[in-house]
Design an enzyme around this catalytic site. Structure first.
Site, PDB file in Angstrom:
ATOM      1  N   LYS A   1     -23.962  32.912  40.729  1.00 50.59           N
ATOM      2  CA  LYS A   1     -25.310  33.375  40.571  1.00 50.59           C
ATOM      3  C   LYS A   1     -25.110  33.918  39.537  1.00 50.59           C
ATOM      4  O   LYS A   1     -24.453  34.914  38.859  1.00 50.59           O
ATOM      5  CB  LYS A   1     -25.485  34.606  41.598  1.00 50.59           C
ATOM      6  CG  LYS A   1     -26.881  35.296  41.628  1.00 50.59           C
ATOM      7  CD  LYS A   1     -26.611  36.928  42.006  1.00 50.59           C
ATOM      8  CE  LYS A   1     -26.648  37.793  40.827  1.00 50.59           C
ATOM      9  NZ  LYS A   1     -27.731  37.695  39.710  1.00 50.59           N
TER      10      LYS A   1
ATOM     11  N   CYS B   1     -18.408  43.749  26.387  1.00 53.34           N
ATOM     12  CA  CYS B   1     -17.003  44.268  27.209  1.00 53.34           C
ATOM     13  C   CYS B   1     -15.328  44.822  26.123  1.00 53.34           C
ATOM     14  O   CYS B   1     -15.490  46.077  26.284  1.00 53.34           O
ATOM     15  CB  CYS B   1     -16.715  43.758  28.130  1.00 53.34           C
ATOM     16  SG  CYS B   1     -15.936  42.765  27.836  1.00 53.34           S
TER      17      CYS B   1
ATOM     18  N   GLU C   1     -18.610  54.262  28.949  1.00 58.90           N
ATOM     19  CA  GLU C   1     -18.933  52.688  28.105  1.00 58.90           C
ATOM     20  C   GLU C   1     -20.872  52.887  27.435  1.00 58.90           C
ATOM     21  O   GLU C   1     -21.190  53.296  28.670  1.00 58.90           O
ATOM     22  CB  GLU C   1     -18.627  51.325  29.120  1.00 58.90           C
ATOM     23  CG  GLU C   1     -18.883  50.256  28.500  1.00 58.90           C
ATOM     24  CD  GLU C   1     -18.530  49.212  29.187  1.00 58.90           C
ATOM     25  OE1 GLU C   1     -19.501  49.420  30.633  1.00 58.90           O
ATOM     26  OE2 GLU C   1     -18.227  48.184  28.878  1.00 58.90           O
TER      27      GLU C   1
HETATM   28  P1  NAD Z   1     -24.301  44.800  36.589  1.00 52.50           P
HETATM   29  O1  NAD Z   1     -22.253  45.041  36.789  1.00 52.50           O
HETATM   30  O2  NAD Z   1     -24.871  45.369  36.704  1.00 52.50           O
HETATM   31  O3  NAD Z   1     -24.290  42.875  36.601  1.00 52.50           O
HETATM   32  C1  NAD Z   1     -23.607  42.058  36.789  1.00 52.50           C
HETATM   33  C2  NAD Z   1     -23.709  41.002  37.958  1.00 52.50           C
HETATM   34  O4  NAD Z   1     -23.355  41.797  38.898  1.00 52.50           O
HETATM   35  C3  NAD Z   1     -24.927  40.303  37.493  1.00 52.50           C
HETATM   36  O5  NAD Z   1     -25.094  39.824  37.859  1.00 52.50           O
HETATM   37  C4  NAD Z   1     -25.685  41.414  38.604  1.00 52.50           C
HETATM   38  O6  NAD Z   1     -27.148  40.603  39.501  1.00 52.50           O
HETATM   39  C5  NAD Z   1     -25.310  41.473  39.664  1.00 52.50           C
HETATM   40  N1  NAD Z   1     -25.070  42.383  40.640  1.00 52.50           N
HETATM   41  C6  NAD Z   1     -25.287  43.828  41.014  1.00 52.50           C
HETATM   42  N2  NAD Z   1     -25.569  44.204  42.418  1.00 52.50           N
HETATM   43  C7  NAD Z   1     -25.127  43.275  42.796  1.00 52.50           C
HETATM   44  C8  NAD Z   1     -24.595  43.816  44.035  1.00 52.50           C
HETATM   45  N3  NAD Z   1     -24.628  44.745  45.215  1.00 52.50           N
HETATM   46  N4  NAD Z   1     -23.698  42.473  45.060  1.00 52.50           N
HETATM   47  C9  NAD Z   1     -23.342  41.171  43.988  1.00 52.50           C
HETATM   48  N5  NAD Z   1     -23.920  41.066  42.740  1.00 52.50           N
HETATM   49  C10 NAD Z   1     -24.551  42.042  42.232  1.00 52.50           C
HETATM   50  O7  NAD Z   1     -24.068  44.178  34.851  1.00 52.50           O
HETATM   51  P2  NAD Z   1     -24.702  43.806  34.011  1.00 52.50           P
HETATM   52  O8  NAD Z   1     -25.436  44.789  32.920  1.00 52.50           O
HETATM   53  O9  NAD Z   1     -25.408  42.635  34.107  1.00 52.50           O
HETATM   54  O10 NAD Z   1     -23.502  44.089  32.231  1.00 52.50           O
HETATM   55  C11 NAD Z   1     -22.743  44.722  31.631  1.00 52.50           C
HETATM   56  C12 NAD Z   1     -21.333  44.744  31.907  1.00 52.50           C
HETATM   57  O11 NAD Z   1     -20.761  44.461  31.880  1.00 52.50           O
HETATM   58  C13 NAD Z   1     -20.930  46.525  31.314  1.00 52.50           C
HETATM   59  O12 NAD Z   1     -20.203  47.323  32.000  1.00 52.50           O
HETATM   60  C14 NAD Z   1     -20.071  45.370  30.129  1.00 52.50           C
HETATM   61  O13 NAD Z   1     -18.401  45.901  30.585  1.00 52.50           O
HETATM   62  C15 NAD Z   1     -19.351  44.913  32.222  1.00 52.50           C
HETATM   63  N6  NAD Z   1     -19.197  43.214  31.036  1.00 52.50           N
HETATM   64  C16 NAD Z   1     -18.014  42.589  31.861  1.00 52.50           C
HETATM   65  C17 NAD Z   1     -16.556  42.144  30.803  1.00 52.50           C
HETATM   66  C18 NAD Z   1     -15.337  41.943  30.943  1.00 52.50           C
HETATM   67  O14 NAD Z   1     -15.289  40.428  30.667  1.00 52.50           O
HETATM   68  N7  NAD Z   1     -14.943  42.302  31.637  1.00 52.50           N
HETATM   69  C19 NAD Z   1     -17.419  41.190  30.160  1.00 52.50           C
HETATM   70  C20 NAD Z   1     -18.642  41.156  29.417  1.00 52.50           C
HETATM   71  C21 NAD Z   1     -19.443  42.245  30.443  1.00 52.50           C
END
Ligand code: NAD
Length: 472
Positions: free
Chosen positions: A169, A278, A378
């Site tokens: 997804k 991140c 963040e």
């Molecule tokens: P997000 O948590 O909003 O979304 C991430 C994914 O989760 C998306 O595909 C979204 O549709 C899905 N999602 C949302 N609600 C959900 C639910 N209830 N159940 C299951 N899936 C759900 O994050 P974002 O805005 O896409 O990304 C930014 C964040 O990701 C930042 O906090 C960043 O630090 C983090 N990030 C971490 C890493 C790492 O390797 N540690 C890498 C990149 C980004």
């Protein structure tokens, strides 16, 4: 305008059962560039059923068969590197100088996983006991938007190496990029049902994967808030989880650092992917006796980080991914000013000449205290906090005084000393003197930055269960 109406289920592109659509807006121009039809629960269940069916045979495949598949995946994705990079630039405004690296790292994940699989013993035995590492089952791979190709390739490579089948997804903000990648991966002719991709909303498709009893494992990259939801809701079906979450990474500039190298390095770490990373080093810890020199160094070096069209190779800072993200980052700049931090460069609003898209000025705050909101939360934009310290011990204490523990950097000339400092940082990865990567080195966070590790053998192990067979 691009239109996407299909998902990838059981080896074929199939029309979406879900009817809801979402517009794709260019962050560079603010104009409509595409429309995607979003998957619903029915699409997700079909994908899970396909993955479950395929798991029966695929879980029994040999290491050699999986290595061959990984090589094919590398071949077909490598052939589309330019298209994948272009889609990343177009869809979320990733600057081409960074997008190219990200895509390259993504496609290389297949080769890295093949090597790690080769080196990972899947069977151990002694006396009358045999221990084998078994694929955990159907894996749901849920990804963030900010490095789409990398996250999908990385998770898929580890899952395939382990013998798992997957339902991916991707972030709904990455539909165009995902389409290019899935077209490429389709050419690898994987056994039907091993790879399934459904693009939809998190609270629909993501939630169904997390709650579905036929999904054994969730590998997630995204925010802490959603990570918490996945842990809580996944507990009902005893999901195995890998959570790659956020960061507020410290960069410790030691007092023997050569500033002409250390300052550009610190800014690269802060502003990579326009700050939407991140691992971004967003807290720069500076010895008090070098603060004035560092401030001047930042004022001089910031010119090497021009804002502009993300497709231009000279551009270092592109737009934020969306209006929402732009507003979010701007609100933190206002908050920093309200809390008494001082803007050294940048500040609120669009840079002159870039009013159309979601562009912002790379911003550096000084006079920051580690308890200010801008030093704790963040921001996910090009905003750097400079925090002064008195002694090495205080620098380490400030670096570790965060709910996060994903990444850190130590900049200094005396390598022994830099290593000593690095060894006291509570973070999953610490780099010394420059941002660097190792496809076999583990990636993941301490504390709120997540659970589990990706990359190399660590990534594959996250998709394995241990079974012992004992004979009498
Ligand atoms: P997000 O948590 O909003 O979304 C991430 C994914 O989760 C998306 O595909 C979204 O549709 C899905 N999602 C949302 N609600 C959900 C639910 N209830 N159940 C299951 N899936 C759900 O994050 P974002 O805005 O896409 O990304 C930014 C964040 O990701 C930042 O906090 C960043 O630090 C983090 N990030 C971490 C890493 C790492 O390797 N540690 C890498 C990149 C980004």
């Amino acid at each position: 305008m691009k239109t996407i109406t299909k998902h990838y289920i059981d080896g074929a592109f199939v029309e979406s059962h879900g009817r809801e659509t979402m517009d794709v807006i260019s962050p560079t121009t603010g104009k409509l560039i595409g429309r995607v039809t979003l998957a619903d629960v029915e699409d997700t269940r079909r994908a899970v059923a396909a993955a479950k069916g395929a798991f029966v045979d695929f879980s029994r495949s040999t290491k050699e068969e999986r290595a061959k598949i990984l090589r094919r995946l590398h071949e077909v994705s490598s052939a589309r590197i330019d298209d994948l990079t272009a889609a990343m630039v177009e869809e979320y405004g990733g600057v081409v100088q960074f997008a190219g690296l990200i895509v390259q790292t993504g496609v290389n994940a297949f080769v890295a996983a093949e090597q790690a699989l080769h080196e990972l013993p899947l069977t151990r035995s002694w006396g009358k006991t045999t221990v084998t590492l078994e694929p955990v089952g159907v894996a749901g791979l849920i990804t963030a938007w900010n490095a789409n190709t990398l996250f999908i390739c990385l998770k898929l490579a580890s899952a395939i190496a382990a013998g798992c089948t997957v339902v991916i997804k991707p972030s709904e903000l990455s539909s165009l990029q995902t389409q290019v990648l899935v077209e490429a991966l389709h050419e690898a002719n994987l056994p039907k049902g091993v790879l399934n991709v459904v693009t939809g909303l998190g609270n629909v498709v993501g939630a169904e994967l997390v709650g579905n009893p036929d999904v054994a494992k969730i590998s997630f990259t995204g925010s802490v808030a959603v990570g918490e939801t996945i842990m809580r809701d996944g507990a009902k079906t005893m999901k195995r989880v890998t959570l790659e979450l956020g960061g507020k990474s410290p960069t410790i500039l030691l007092d023997d650092a050569a500033l002409d190298q250390a300052i550009p390095s610190a800014l690269v770490m802060a502003f990579m992917n326009s700050g939407q990373a991140c691992a971004a080093g967003t807290r720069l810890l500076v010895p008090k006796n070098r603060l004035d020199a560092v401030k001047q160094g930042i004022r001089d070096a910031i010119h090497a980080f021009p804002v502009g069209d993300p497709a231009d190779p000279k551009t270092a800072i592109g737009p934020m991914v969306s209006q929402k993200q732009y507003d979010h980052v701007q609100s933190y700049i206002r908050k920093g000013i309200e809390e008494g931090a001082e803007v050294l460069v940048g500040g609120e609003g669009h840079p002159t000449g870039f009013e159309a898209g979601y562009f912002m000025k790379p911003t550096v705050f000084v006079n920051v205290k580690n308890n200010m909101t801008i030093a704790r939360e963040e921001i996910f934009g090009p905003v750097l906090c400079v925090i002064p310290y008195d002694s090495e011990d205080e620098a380490i204490r400030i670096a570790n005084d965060s709910q996060y523990g994903l990444h850190a950097a130590v900049l200094g000339t005396d390598l022994q000393r830099a290593r000593r400092v690095a060894s006291q940082i509570r973070a999953g990865r610490v780099v010394i003197n420059t941002m660097t990567d190792d496809p076999q080195g583990p990636w993941g966070g301490f504390k709120y930055s997540g659970i589990g590790r990706e990359y190399g053998r660590y990534g594959i192990e996250a998709f394995l269960e241990t079974r012992a067979i004992l004979e009498s």
